[in-house]
Design an enzyme around this catalytic site. Structure first.
Site, PDB file in Angstrom:
ATOM      1  N   ILE A 104     -32.995 -35.454  32.017  1.00 51.78           N
ATOM      2  CA  ILE A 104     -33.417 -36.018  33.390  1.00 51.78           C
ATOM      3  C   ILE A 104     -34.791 -35.815  33.942  1.00 51.78           C
ATOM      4  CG2 ILE A 104     -32.702 -36.308  35.898  1.00 51.78           C
ATOM      5  CD1 ILE A 104     -30.005 -35.363  35.005  1.00 51.78           C
ATOM      6  N   LEU A 114     -39.275 -24.597  27.560  1.00 46.27           N
ATOM      7  CA  LEU A 114     -38.894 -25.388  26.106  1.00 46.27           C
ATOM      8  C   LEU A 114     -37.771 -24.470  25.588  1.00 46.27           C
ATOM      9  CD1 LEU A 114     -42.409 -26.088  24.704  1.00 46.27           C
ATOM     10  CD2 LEU A 114     -40.750 -27.539  25.824  1.00 46.27           C
ATOM     11  N   ALA A 123     -32.618 -26.032  34.247  1.00 47.24           N
ATOM     12  CA  ALA A 123     -31.083 -25.577  34.293  1.00 47.24           C
ATOM     13  C   ALA A 123     -30.563 -25.498  32.734  1.00 47.24           C
ATOM     14  CB  ALA A 123     -30.362 -26.377  35.217  1.00 47.24           C
ATOM     15  N   THR A 173     -25.485 -31.256  41.316  1.00 47.88           N
ATOM     16  CA  THR A 173     -24.358 -31.784  40.312  1.00 47.88           C
ATOM     17  C   THR A 173     -23.170 -31.822  41.079  1.00 47.88           C
ATOM     18  OG1 THR A 173     -23.025 -31.566  38.516  1.00 47.88           O
ATOM     19  CG2 THR A 173     -23.789 -29.491  39.326  1.00 47.88           C
ATOM     20  N   ASP A 174     -22.392 -32.840  40.852  1.00 46.01           N
ATOM     21  CA  ASP A 174     -20.933 -33.065  41.660  1.00 46.01           C
ATOM     22  C   ASP A 174     -19.945 -31.956  41.037  1.00 46.01           C
ATOM     23  OD1 ASP A 174     -20.656 -33.865  38.984  1.00 46.01           O
ATOM     24  OD2 ASP A 174     -19.922 -35.942  39.427  1.00 46.01           O
ATOM     25  N   GLU A 175     -20.263 -31.592  40.064  1.00 44.61           N
ATOM     26  CA  GLU A 175     -19.396 -30.521  39.545  1.00 44.61           C
ATOM     27  C   GLU A 175     -19.188 -29.399  40.425  1.00 44.61           C
ATOM     28  OE1 GLU A 175     -18.995 -29.105  35.630  1.00 44.61           O
ATOM     29  OE2 GLU A 175     -19.843 -31.132  34.704  1.00 44.61           O
ATOM     30  N   ASN A 189     -25.108 -38.585  34.404  1.00 42.25           N
ATOM     31  CA  ASN A 189     -26.323 -39.084  34.012  1.00 42.25           C
ATOM     32  C   ASN A 189     -26.223 -39.865  32.438  1.00 42.25           C
ATOM     33  OD1 ASN A 189     -29.115 -38.509  35.768  1.00 42.25           O
ATOM     34  ND2 ASN A 189     -27.064 -38.043  36.338  1.00 42.25           N
ATOM     35  N   VAL A 241     -12.783 -37.183  21.370  1.00 45.63           N
ATOM     36  CA  VAL A 241     -12.352 -37.227  22.874  1.00 45.63           C
ATOM     37  C   VAL A 241     -11.483 -36.127  23.161  1.00 45.63           C
ATOM     38  CG1 VAL A 241     -11.276 -38.555  24.296  1.00 45.63           C
ATOM     39  CG2 VAL A 241     -12.718 -39.595  22.815  1.00 45.63           C
ATOM     40  N   ASP A 267      -8.351 -29.979  23.993  1.00 44.25           N
ATOM     41  CA  ASP A 267      -9.234 -30.273  25.514  1.00 44.25           C
ATOM     42  C   ASP A 267     -10.116 -29.085  25.715  1.00 44.25           C
ATOM     43  OD1 ASP A 267      -9.908 -31.557  27.759  1.00 44.25           O
ATOM     44  OD2 ASP A 267      -7.973 -31.474  28.477  1.00 44.25           O
ATOM     45  N   ARG A 268     -10.890 -29.310  26.662  1.00 40.65           N
ATOM     46  CA  ARG A 268     -11.985 -28.289  27.152  1.00 40.65           C
ATOM     47  C   ARG A 268     -11.230 -27.551  28.132  1.00 40.65           C
ATOM     48  NH1 ARG A 268     -16.867 -31.088  30.215  1.00 40.65           N
ATOM     49  NH2 ARG A 268     -18.015 -30.795  28.215  1.00 40.65           N
TER      50      ARG A 268
HETATM   51  O1  DAU Z   1     -20.969 -34.673  36.552  1.00 46.16           O
HETATM   52  C1  DAU Z   1     -22.463 -33.987  36.283  1.00 46.16           C
HETATM   53  C2  DAU Z   1     -22.349 -33.273  35.316  1.00 46.16           C
HETATM   54  O2  DAU Z   1     -22.123 -34.035  34.018  1.00 46.16           O
HETATM   55  C3  DAU Z   1     -23.667 -32.290  34.899  1.00 46.16           C
HETATM   56  O3  DAU Z   1     -23.873 -31.508  36.205  1.00 46.16           O
HETATM   57  C4  DAU Z   1     -23.637 -31.506  33.704  1.00 46.16           C
HETATM   58  O4  DAU Z   1     -24.783 -30.918  33.280  1.00 46.16           O
HETATM   59  C5  DAU Z   1     -23.393 -32.564  32.588  1.00 46.16           C
HETATM   60  O5  DAU Z   1     -23.197 -31.888  31.350  1.00 46.16           O
HETATM   61  C6  DAU Z   1     -22.064 -33.554  32.649  1.00 46.16           C
HETATM   62  O6  DAU Z   1     -20.838 -32.639  32.670  1.00 46.16           O
HETATM   63  P1  DAU Z   1     -19.698 -33.453  31.887  1.00 46.16           P
HETATM   64  O7  DAU Z   1     -18.976 -31.975  31.124  1.00 46.16           O
HETATM   65  O8  DAU Z   1     -18.902 -34.292  32.500  1.00 46.16           O
HETATM   66  O9  DAU Z   1     -20.652 -34.182  30.616  1.00 46.16           O
HETATM   67  P2  DAU Z   1     -20.317 -34.026  29.063  1.00 46.16           P
HETATM   68  O10 DAU Z   1     -21.139 -35.102  28.540  1.00 46.16           O
HETATM   69  O11 DAU Z   1     -20.248 -32.703  28.423  1.00 46.16           O
HETATM   70  O12 DAU Z   1     -18.752 -34.781  29.038  1.00 46.16           O
HETATM   71  C7  DAU Z   1     -18.429 -35.819  29.822  1.00 46.16           C
HETATM   72  C8  DAU Z   1     -16.898 -36.113  29.459  1.00 46.16           C
HETATM   73  O13 DAU Z   1     -16.401 -36.309  28.246  1.00 46.16           O
HETATM   74  C9  DAU Z   1     -16.026 -35.078  29.932  1.00 46.16           C
HETATM   75  O14 DAU Z   1     -14.828 -35.409  30.564  1.00 46.16           O
HETATM   76  C10 DAU Z   1     -15.991 -34.156  28.750  1.00 46.16           C
HETATM   77  C11 DAU Z   1     -15.718 -35.238  27.851  1.00 46.16           C
HETATM   78  N1  DAU Z   1     -16.147 -35.025  26.268  1.00 46.16           N
HETATM   79  C12 DAU Z   1     -17.489 -34.509  26.157  1.00 46.16           C
HETATM   80  C13 DAU Z   1     -17.905 -34.314  24.993  1.00 46.16           C
HETATM   81  C14 DAU Z   1     -19.213 -33.304  24.404  1.00 46.16           C
HETATM   82  C15 DAU Z   1     -15.297 -35.680  25.349  1.00 46.16           C
HETATM   83  O15 DAU Z   1     -14.215 -36.165  25.426  1.00 46.16           O
HETATM   84  N2  DAU Z   1     -15.936 -35.145  24.018  1.00 46.16           N
HETATM   85  C16 DAU Z   1     -16.968 -34.768  23.753  1.00 46.16           C
HETATM   86  O16 DAU Z   1     -17.328 -34.273  22.556  1.00 46.16           O
END
Ligand code: DAU
Length: 341
Positions: free
Chosen positions: A13, A36, A83, A125-127, A180, A206, A272-273
């Site tokens: 960003i 970096l 960050a 962030t919204d998190e 984003n 997913v 799942d995470r």
């Molecule tokens: O909401 C803002 C946030 O968005 C930012 O503050 C964070 O820095 C940014 O990393 C992002 O967080 P998320 O955890 O939502 O983003 P991520 O791209 O990791 O994952 C988006 C969604 O997709 C989330 O529900 C987890 C899922 N996911 C992610 C990855 C990497 C999958 O299903 N498979 C994956 O391999």
């Protein structure tokens, strides 16, 4: 001429923001301070190199002497993107997140306060609000209930910014954005990871049942919002920045696959995470009403644009995915400036 210190300008960003300022404003000079780390890539700012109103400084936001020296050059605002941002990494080890997102922000705040006359813009962030059920949206007054270590450090940062405003009178504003996407996003994040894997016909992982919902914000829309808040936001205030494009992850994966002409059989549901937030959505009424901001790019437009960008920048994607981009600093920057690697 307004001089702005952008911290973390070599990340996704931050780089888009630097380029946005250089492309659209003639009256802004940008100093980019970036450490970096793995997510910072000088290649993201190749277009800015040599620009008369741009300067790169390699360094840490937690280095008080360095930050104070840069502010002494006459900076009117700090826009802080620096960050650690990836949730999965924070689950493995939150230590770097505490260092950058909490201690680093504290150093910047203290330096801004000492200097005086510096506006501080914290990109949040919204998190920090935690998770939502199927309906409703977070407003700026929603309680902060972070569910993962990354989000907890960003909530702590927001608390520090608020405290420096309330206690010390620092001119500070906070933005909180939804997810984003767009050019230069590090391919550990869902969208560039899905695109990169699909381009190589590899499985798209997913998490869980794929029904977690994110609200997608095109990065250029976010950059316009940050600029609006920097220039016009009320001191001490928080501004939500929502894309207004909610989609469950499995639908996002399908959209990307359709755009690339790849089969849905590439989707693979994986474990799942832990602590995975179910849904994020923001109410951005304040930003719209006070500063006239609206997002311009819908997900239906933004995904094809983004897929095209990653296709056209295959070298960038390959370099980042292989780790070769980290040599860019040594090979390119040092040569250019006649420095030793
Ligand atoms: O909401 C803002 C946030 O968005 C930012 O503050 C964070 O820095 C940014 O990393 C992002 O967080 P998320 O955890 O939502 O983003 P991520 O791209 O990791 O994952 C988006 C969604 O997709 C989330 O529900 C987890 C899922 N996911 C992610 C990855 C990497 C999958 O299903 N498979 C994956 O391999």
């Amino acid at each position: 001429m307004a001089r702005v210190l952008v911290t973390g300008g070599c990340g996704f960003i931050g780089a888009n923001f630097v380029l946005h300022l250089l492309r659209t404003r003639k009256d802004v000079e940008v100093v980019n301070l970036d450490k970096l780390t793995y997510a910072g890539n000088l290649g993201n700012l190749a277009e800015a190199e040599g620009h008369a109103r741009y300067r790169f400084v390699r360094g840490d936001i937690a280095d008080a002497g360095l930050v104070e020296g840069l502010l002494a050059e006459g900076v009117e605002a700090i826009v802080n993107f620096a960050a650690e941002t990836h949730v999965d990494r924070s689950i493995q080890d939150a230590t770097p997140f505490l260092q950058a997102n909490v201690l680093g922000v504290h150093t910047l705040l203290r330096a801004a306060l000492r200097r005086g006359g510096v506006r501080f813009v914290q990109v949040g962030t919204d998190e920090v609000y935690g998770t939502l059920g199927p309906s409703g949206r977070f407003t700026e007054e929603s309680p902060l209930l972070p569910n993962n270590p990354y989000a907890a450090t960003k909530a702590a940062a927001d608390g520090l910014v608020r405290a420096f405003h309330r206690t010390h009178g620092l001119d500070a504003v906070i933005t909180r954005c939804t997810n984003n996407y767009g050019p230069f996003q590090f391919p550990e994040k869902a969208i560039p990871l899905f695109i990169g894997n699909a381009l190589e016909d590899r499985p798209i992982p997913v998490y869980g049942d794929g029904l977690h919902v994110r609200d997608w914000l095109y990065v250029e829309d976010h950059c316009r919002a940050i600029e609006a808040v920097w220039r016009g936001g009320r001191a001490g205030e928080v501004y939500n920045v929502g894309g207004g494009n909610e989609l469950p992850n499995v639908e996002l994966a399908r959209l990307i696959l359709r755009e690339l002409g790849k089969p849905e059989s590439l989707i693979q549901f994986v474990k799942d995470r832990p602590g995975h937030d179910r849904r994020y959505a923001l109410d951005s009424a304040r930003l719209r009403a006070e500063l006239g901001w609206t997002p311009a790019v819908t997900l239906r437009e933004g995904i094809p644009m983004t897929v095209r960008w990653y296709r056209e920048h295959g070298d960038w994607l390959r370099q980042v995915r292989s780790g070769a981009y980290r040599d860019y600093y040594r090979q390119h920057y040092h040569e250019r400036h006649g420095l030793k690697a």
